[in-house]
Design an enzyme around this catalytic site. Structure first.
Site, PDB file in Angstrom:
ATOM      1  N   SER A 133       0.868  -1.188   0.000  1.00 36.15           N
ATOM      2  CA  SER A 133       0.000   0.000   0.000  1.00 36.15           C
ATOM      3  C   SER A 133       0.896   1.226   0.000  1.00 36.15           C
ATOM      4  O   SER A 133       2.042   1.161   0.470  1.00 36.15           O
ATOM      5  CB  SER A 133      -0.868   0.021   1.259  1.00 36.15           C
ATOM      6  OG  SER A 133      -1.452   1.306   1.436  1.00 36.15           O
ATOM      7  N   TYR A 146      -1.600  -0.815  10.229  1.00 36.28           N
ATOM      8  CA  TYR A 146      -1.729  -1.165   8.808  1.00 36.28           C
ATOM      9  C   TYR A 146      -0.488  -0.712   8.030  1.00 36.28           C
ATOM     10  O   TYR A 146       0.101  -1.491   7.275  1.00 36.28           O
ATOM     11  CB  TYR A 146      -2.990  -0.517   8.232  1.00 36.28           C
ATOM     12  CG  TYR A 146      -3.178  -0.761   6.755  1.00 36.28           C
ATOM     13  CD1 TYR A 146      -3.552  -2.012   6.289  1.00 36.28           C
ATOM     14  CD2 TYR A 146      -2.981   0.257   5.830  1.00 36.28           C
ATOM     15  CE1 TYR A 146      -3.722  -2.241   4.924  1.00 36.28           C
ATOM     16  CE2 TYR A 146      -3.152   0.038   4.473  1.00 36.28           C
ATOM     17  CZ  TYR A 146      -3.519  -1.219   4.022  1.00 36.28           C
ATOM     18  OH  TYR A 146      -3.677  -1.444   2.682  1.00 36.28           O
TER      19      TYR A 146
HETATM   20  N1  LIG Z   1      -8.700  -0.433  -1.474  1.00 39.21           N
HETATM   21  C1  LIG Z   1      -7.634   0.330  -1.478  1.00 39.21           C
HETATM   22  O1  LIG Z   1      -7.715   1.510  -1.808  1.00 39.21           O
HETATM   23  C2  LIG Z   1      -6.292  -0.225  -1.113  1.00 39.21           C
HETATM   24  C3  LIG Z   1      -5.204   0.643  -1.102  1.00 39.21           C
HETATM   25  C4  LIG Z   1      -3.948   0.130  -0.828  1.00 39.21           C
HETATM   26  C5  LIG Z   1      -3.779  -1.219  -0.581  1.00 39.21           C
HETATM   27  N2  LIG Z   1      -4.837  -2.039  -0.571  1.00 39.21           N
HETATM   28  C6  LIG Z   1      -4.588  -3.468  -0.330  1.00 39.21           C
HETATM   29  O2  LIG Z   1      -5.028  -4.187  -1.466  1.00 39.21           O
HETATM   30  C7  LIG Z   1      -5.553  -5.455  -1.059  1.00 39.21           C
HETATM   31  C8  LIG Z   1      -6.985  -5.592  -1.566  1.00 39.21           C
HETATM   32  O3  LIG Z   1      -7.755  -4.513  -1.048  1.00 39.21           O
HETATM   33  P1  LIG Z   1      -9.317  -4.376  -1.396  1.00 39.21           P
HETATM   34  O4  LIG Z   1      -9.729  -3.012  -0.955  1.00 39.21           O
HETATM   35  O5  LIG Z   1      -9.539  -4.819  -2.775  1.00 39.21           O
HETATM   36  O6  LIG Z   1      -9.887  -5.408  -0.329  1.00 39.21           O
HETATM   37  P2  LIG Z   1     -11.373  -5.890   0.008  1.00 39.21           P
HETATM   38  O7  LIG Z   1     -11.590  -5.545   1.445  1.00 39.21           O
HETATM   39  O8  LIG Z   1     -12.376  -5.462  -1.015  1.00 39.21           O
HETATM   40  O9  LIG Z   1     -11.150  -7.468  -0.132  1.00 39.21           O
HETATM   41  C9  LIG Z   1     -10.228  -8.139   0.657  1.00 39.21           C
HETATM   42  C10 LIG Z   1     -10.558  -9.609   0.586  1.00 39.21           C
HETATM   43  O10 LIG Z   1      -9.626 -10.307   1.437  1.00 39.21           O
HETATM   44  C11 LIG Z   1     -10.341 -11.301   2.119  1.00 39.21           C
HETATM   45  N3  LIG Z   1      -9.672 -11.661   3.373  1.00 39.21           N
HETATM   46  C12 LIG Z   1      -9.524 -10.892   4.467  1.00 39.21           C
HETATM   47  N4  LIG Z   1      -8.907 -11.580   5.433  1.00 39.21           N
HETATM   48  C13 LIG Z   1      -8.668 -12.828   4.927  1.00 39.21           C
HETATM   49  C14 LIG Z   1      -8.080 -14.002   5.460  1.00 39.21           C
HETATM   50  N5  LIG Z   1      -7.626 -14.071   6.714  1.00 39.21           N
HETATM   51  N6  LIG Z   1      -7.991 -15.083   4.658  1.00 39.21           N
HETATM   52  C15 LIG Z   1      -8.474 -15.049   3.399  1.00 39.21           C
HETATM   53  N7  LIG Z   1      -9.053 -13.972   2.846  1.00 39.21           N
HETATM   54  C16 LIG Z   1      -9.149 -12.869   3.615  1.00 39.21           C
HETATM   55  C17 LIG Z   1     -11.718 -10.701   2.387  1.00 39.21           C
HETATM   56  O11 LIG Z   1     -12.688 -11.690   2.652  1.00 39.21           O
HETATM   57  C18 LIG Z   1     -11.965  -9.925   1.105  1.00 39.21           C
HETATM   58  O12 LIG Z   1     -12.664 -10.702   0.153  1.00 39.21           O
HETATM   59  C19 LIG Z   1      -5.414  -5.512   0.458  1.00 39.21           C
HETATM   60  O13 LIG Z   1      -4.219  -6.182   0.778  1.00 39.21           O
HETATM   61  C20 LIG Z   1      -5.344  -4.043   0.845  1.00 39.21           C
HETATM   62  O14 LIG Z   1      -4.649  -3.858   2.058  1.00 39.21           O
HETATM   63  C21 LIG Z   1      -6.103  -1.578  -0.816  1.00 39.21           C
END
Ligand SMILES: NC(=O)c1ccc[n+]([C@@H]2O[C@H](COP(=O)([O-])OP(=O)(O)OC[C@H]3O[C@@H](n4cnc5c(N)ncnc54)[C@H](O)[C@@H]3O)[C@@H](O)[C@H]2O)c1
Length: 237
Positions: A133, A146
């Site tokens: 991130s 985080y």
């Molecule tokens: N959304 C953003 O703007 C953003 C920005 C920077 C980084 N990220 C990172 O990108 C990745 C995806 O983010 P997103 O917003 O698409 O996420 P999201 O919350 O839409 O989806 C995350 C998925 O991970 C699954 N998950 C959570 N814990 C789990 C576990 N213990 N075992 C298996 N599955 C698990 C959840 O069920 C969910 O389906 C994450 O690692 C997040 O930290 C997101």
């Protein structure tokens, strides 16, 4: 010399939602066979195919091993995309040991568990793509644990790149900024965020997912240990 795997089987975690789901969809459209893992077992359609996520918690190594072993069935793995992640807010004032364990277990240990189990099925040219991130590089108020967990992902990516280079397996990461995912949309802060992003908008999950394919492709065959920031200029390093 090619450093891209012949295998078109990909393991994608966090595949039930957001960028994990978009990545699974994009890979299926590109002809990959996707083993979709998520804590939530669900189904969705991509390119006329039904993708079924296998319900597994990435923090539980034995469950990860069982899920991969049971579903790989004699194939090799060409790509592992570690996208499952959680982002509960935390500060010095309100953090608890429980939140600490959860954030580091999912975001850091989860990457290790899935990589360690999937790599056994990888051959030369395979690729691992971790999700970090921008919070790994720039401070974000209220994201104490985080941000630290994602900084750990950046360093894990470098260490794993070095460890797996003799096997000609590349390990890179993507550090997204603001992306229009269900979790992020729920914060209600997207419009305000867009106004402060140099390119004037938040990212779409599909344009982040595209980079997973690029990092696994011949175009990135000489890149390993790198983390690519995709933030519309929100964080420039
Ligand atoms: N959304 C953003 O703007 C953003 C920005 C920077 C980084 N990220 C990172 O990108 C990745 C995806 O983010 P997103 O917003 O698409 O996420 P999201 O919350 O839409 O989806 C995350 C998925 O991970 C699954 N998950 C959570 N814990 C789990 C576990 N213990 N075992 C298996 N599955 C698990 C959840 O069920 C969910 O389906 C994450 O690692 C997040 O930290 C997101």
């Amino acid at each position: 010399m090619t450093h891209v795997s012949d295998s078109r089987t990909a393991v994608v975690t966090g595949a039930a939602s957001g960028m994990g789901r978009s990545t699974a969809e994009a890979l299926v459209k590109d002809g990959w066979d996707v083993l979709a893992l998520d804590r939530v077992a669900t189904t969705f359609e991509a390119a006329g195919q039904t993708i079924q996520t296998i319900g597994v918690d990435v923090t539980r190594r034995e469950d990860v091993r069982d899920a991969i072993t049971a579903n790989i069935a004699g194939r090799t793995v060409g790509l592992v995309a570690n996208i499952a992640g959680i982002y509960p807010p935390s500060t010095l004032d309100d953090f608890t040991e429980d939140v600490y364990r959860k954030v580091f277990d999912v975001n850091v240990l989860g990457v290790l568990n899935v990589t360690a189990e999937a790599v056994q099925y990888m051959t030369e040219g395979g690729s691992v793509v971790n999700f970090a991130s921008v919070d790994a590089f720039a401070v974000s108020r209220g994201q104490l644990l985080y941000g630290a967990s994602k900084a750990a992902v950046v360093m894990l990516t470098k260490e794993l790149a070095l460890e797996l280079a003799p096997r000609r397996i590349r390990v890179n990461a993507i550090a997204p900024g603001w992306v229009n995912t269900p979790g992020n949309a729920a914060t209600g802060r997207m419009e305000a965020a867009a106004a402060s992003i140099p390119l004037g908008r938040v990212g779409q999950p599909e344009e982040i997912a595209r980079w997973v394919s690029i990092l696994a492709s011949q175009d990135a065959a000489y890149m390993t240990g790198e983390t690519i920031v995709l933030s519309g200029g929100d964080v420039i390093r």
